[in-house]
Design a protein around this motif. Sequence first.
Motif, short mmCIF file in Angstrom:
data_model
loop_
_atom_site.label_atom_id
_atom_site.label_comp_id
_atom_site.label_asym_id
_atom_site.label_seq_id
_atom_site.Cartn_x
_atom_site.Cartn_y
_atom_site.Cartn_z
N GLY A 613 1.13 -1.19 0.32
CA GLY A 613 -0.54 0.36 -0.28
C GLY A 613 0.92 1.34 -0.05
O GLY A 613 1.60 0.56 -0.99
N ASP A 614 0.49 1.79 0.38
CA ASP A 614 0.79 3.39 0.59
C ASP A 614 1.31 3.33 2.44
O ASP A 614 1.52 3.83 3.22
CB ASP A 614 0.03 4.54 0.56
N VAL A 615 3.04 3.84 1.84
CA VAL A 615 4.24 3.39 3.37
C VAL A 615 4.73 3.77 3.50
O VAL A 615 5.43 3.99 1.82
CB VAL A 615 4.63 1.61 3.78
N GLY A 616 5.74 5.11 4.09
CA GLY A 616 7.25 4.89 3.77
C GLY A 616 7.13 7.26 4.10
O GLY A 616 8.29 7.33 4.17
N GLY A 617 6.71 7.12 4.78
CA GLY A 617 6.37 8.04 4.98
C GLY A 617 7.18 8.27 6.88
O GLY A 617 6.91 7.59 7.60
N TYR A 636 1.51 5.15 5.72
CA TYR A 636 0.14 5.68 5.80
C TYR A 636 -1.35 5.27 5.04
O TYR A 636 -2.80 5.79 5.93
CB TYR A 636 0.15 6.17 4.23
N THR A 637 -1.11 3.71 4.72
CA THR A 637 -3.18 3.42 4.04
C THR A 637 -3.58 2.73 5.99
O THR A 637 -4.96 3.02 5.79
CB THR A 637 -2.41 2.06 3.51
N ASN A 638 -2.79 2.47 6.84
CA ASN A 638 -3.21 1.89 8.27
C ASN A 638 -3.35 2.98 8.58
O ASN A 638 -4.01 2.51 9.99
CB ASN A 638 -2.73 0.59 8.27
N GLY A 639 -2.75 3.73 8.47
CA GLY A 639 -2.63 4.94 9.83
C GLY A 639 -1.13 4.07 11.22
O GLY A 639 -1.54 4.22 12.01
N GLY A 661 -3.14 5.88 21.74
CA GLY A 661 -4.05 6.27 22.08
C GLY A 661 -5.69 5.97 21.21
O GLY A 661 -5.81 6.71 21.70
N GLY A 662 -5.29 5.18 19.66
CA GLY A 662 -6.12 5.03 19.49
C GLY A 662 -6.18 6.07 18.27
O GLY A 662 -7.45 6.15 17.24
N GLY A 663 -5.16 6.99 17.56
CA GLY A 663 -5.64 7.79 16.91
C GLY A 663 -5.55 6.89 15.48
O GLY A 663 -5.99 7.84 14.24
N ASN A 664 -4.84 6.13 15.46
CA ASN A 664 -4.49 5.45 13.81
C ASN A 664 -3.75 6.10 13.09
O ASN A 664 -3.92 6.02 11.51
CB ASN A 664 -5.78 5.53 12.79
N LEU A 665 -2.95 7.02 13.61
CA LEU A 665 -2.64 8.36 12.61
C LEU A 665 -0.77 7.85 13.88
O LEU A 665 0.21 8.93 13.47
CB LEU A 665 -2.62 9.53 12.31
N ALA A 666 -0.22 6.65 14.23
CA ALA A 666 0.76 6.24 14.73
C ALA A 666 2.08 6.72 14.04
O ALA A 666 2.36 6.18 12.87
CB ALA A 666 0.83 4.93 15.00
N GLY A 667 3.42 7.06 14.50
CA GLY A 667 4.32 7.39 14.16
C GLY A 667 5.16 8.10 12.48
O GLY A 667 5.74 8.17 12.55
#
Length: 892
Positions: A613-617, A636-639, A661-667
């Motif tokens: 998928g879209d990974v790498g940021g 990016y695809t899964n957060g 914390g459940g934000g789905n935007l980890a990392g």
Amino acid sequence: MKHMRKALGGFSAAVAIYVLAAGCAPDSAPVPEVLDTAVPIASPTVMLAEARRQACGTAAYGGDFRTDLPHPGVAATDGKAHFAPRWEIDTDMAYAIYQLALPNGTEILQLNLDWAIPPETDTGFTTLWIGFANWWLSTWNWQPAYDPAHVVESHAPACIRGGQVTVLVLVTGYTEAELAGLELEVSPGGDWWMYGHDRQHTGLSHYRGPRDPVLKWTYTFTNEVYGSPAIGADGTVYCGSDNGEMVAINPNGTNHWPQFVETVDFIRSSPAIDSQGQVVFGDWNGLVHALSAVDGSPTWAVPFAAGDTIVSSPLAMPDGSIYIGSHDGRLYKLDSAGQPAWDEPFATGDRVLCSPAAGADGTVYFGSDDGCLYALSPDGEELWPAPFATEDFIDSAPAINKYNVIYFGSYDGNVYAVKADGSPAWSQPFATGDWVTASPAIGPDGTIYVGSWDHNLYAINPNGTAKWIAPFTAGGPIEGAAAIDADGIIYLGSHDGKLYALEDQGNMAVKLWQYTTGGPIHQGPVLAATGTLYAGSGDYKLYALVDPDSPYLWRTELIDSMAYSGADVGRWSSLALDAAGHPHVAYYDSTNGDVCYASGPGSWSIETVAAMGDVGGYISLAVDPAGAPHIAFHDYTNGWLRYAWTDGDWHIEHVEYSLSGGGNLAGWYNSMIITAEGQPVIRYIDGETKYMYQGFQRGEVWEGYRLNSTPMDCIACVYNSEDVAYTCGYRPGTDTAWLYYRPNMLNYYEPLGTVGTVTGDVRLGIACLADQRVGATYYAHDDAAGNFLGDLLYSELRGNGVTTMPVATTGDVGRFSAMARGEQGYPQVAYYDATGDALKYSRYNGLAWDIATVALDGGEYCSLAIDADWVPHISYYCRDAGELRYATQITD
């Protein structure tokens, strides 16, 4: 009083003058610290240690005038500093401290003092001294003020701190004085902005020249290079040739202007950069040209026409006026628009070939082929009852020392010294064996160095006697002036085609090196703030010589490119070095959404790490002791935050997003290390909540915890030798950068400085300079009033105090900064100059920031690492080409 003299780092950019007049503060107002207690220069005992005498003082700080040491000797009166040193009250010195703004990229030429009541320095009891603060060495550089209105900064430049220069004005004796204000006169160009370096034509640079040079580059003209170059604030080199070409050359040897400017005839006049940012010079056809330093376009409607050929180099004054001589026997003064400033030019009895020079009071001195030296006021009035006469032509441009003694040579073979009143300063001239057309250069200790057509370079004591047992002999005539660096090393050229570097060892000169060009060298070399030596030759070339360990000599390589991979690659690059110093880079393939990895240098091996998928940021890379890479990245695809490692095959692990914390935007903005036990530790923020987390591996299971309750827009993290983390970041809504330290304590942070409203990804830099000393770089987008800045700032944490200073302020600079620890614990920074679309590198040398242009093909998403030999390595992204590149300093 002991006169303290040190050769320090200097500065260089556009002309600006800042006046600070003291204003009275209420007696009831609290008295803050005048100088930052983080820098131990604060007490009068330290400040005046060189004097070993009693003193009292006040300080002007910002716009206020405050009495820090109440004493009858110093007072604030009607917005003025009133000095009243008194023997009878056991205080024979009085001082006031001023902080003056100094634009980035400039150097101090002169300090002008506005005295309501001047000190009576001619009594023999009262003296005036000026101290320029060197914050980083905690010392003062003292200059005696022989003219109370002007102090020429000819040798020991002050150390800039936070965009300011701190000046101490000290009056000794027993007579009173009253100072209304001060102003700094600064250079319009770089370190060498006109013929002879400065208006006094001292030939004395504030910077260190090459000791064991290599050729950095040559620029080839279509005819001889006769005159010497001038250097702009950004390091651009301006040089003319006998084919009528005037070119602007970037520090890396490429063209700065879209094309060179071609005049009608020869250009033997060395250019000057005036206060309007114009490059001014004359040509063989008798025309004076003014060109924009930015693009080479003419800035005057038409060139000014003199009556005959011009080989004289222009003298540029702070008010924008230009003085220049002509073969028609006249000296012309032009205003900033190229119009005559006098009703009639000043006429001599023969040609005027030499470049005029100016004293601190604005008096202009120049020679003529009628054998006379003239002194003129700015209004064009002849100041001496009769010019000073020699026995032959005077084509040697005068050089003026800080005592206002004028030195020059003559075709009669002699070197002369003349006082400001026109009387001889020596009982007899100093004799050489042939013509003297070279302008003298004045060393840090006042020694006069001058070449002759008899092939010799002479060293003359200020009293007119020979300093060396024998002169230094070159292989041909020495027609041009020498250049002298901050350490007193002498650089000169000769008709034998060689450049020489000499060390003055008191009674003799010792040759350090020589470099052979392909033709005669007519005019002397010049020095840039980068330590680069430039010299033109009769072989049609301009040479740039630099030390091999200079931060300004770089090699770049292509790592990956859409030209052969079909993908836009290189964003989010992260570079690390293995134990052998070999670079490893992880980066984002934005076309395919993949994480890639490359190892080099030279022939780069490229692998796809993750294609899901879209990974790498937000990539970070660490290399373990065995040389194996470990990569953290945002999915990016899964957060999710992901972790990759290899044993020949790549393995991808999911660092549970629930840690965020459940934000789905980890990392976001993650930073990873491999601990001494071989375990990965990742610090990052959640892109939704903006809280900061730390993830770590316990066995094969990822665990983690939240580090703070304060939102952060972006962060940069570094770990010290004990794996203790320090983090800097932006706090949304505060327009402030913050530094987190003692990472196991929640919300323990210090403000670094105002950054303004930041849009888009700019990234931050951070480095541990020692286990308890941390530095950070960040981007100041605008000021408190919302005015755009685009500056790169540096803050350093020592103990619990933060000190801040600018790294670069010219243009929109500082995006994508990356930091590392350099030699002696000094910070080093790579960053993107958006104005020039350039990758820049800067290292702190203990006094100032040395800035180099590494590449002119981009520089976003740069990452910096320093190897065991203190050599910098940088990976960076070129947006226009969609490619990833690597740069390293050349050391062999």
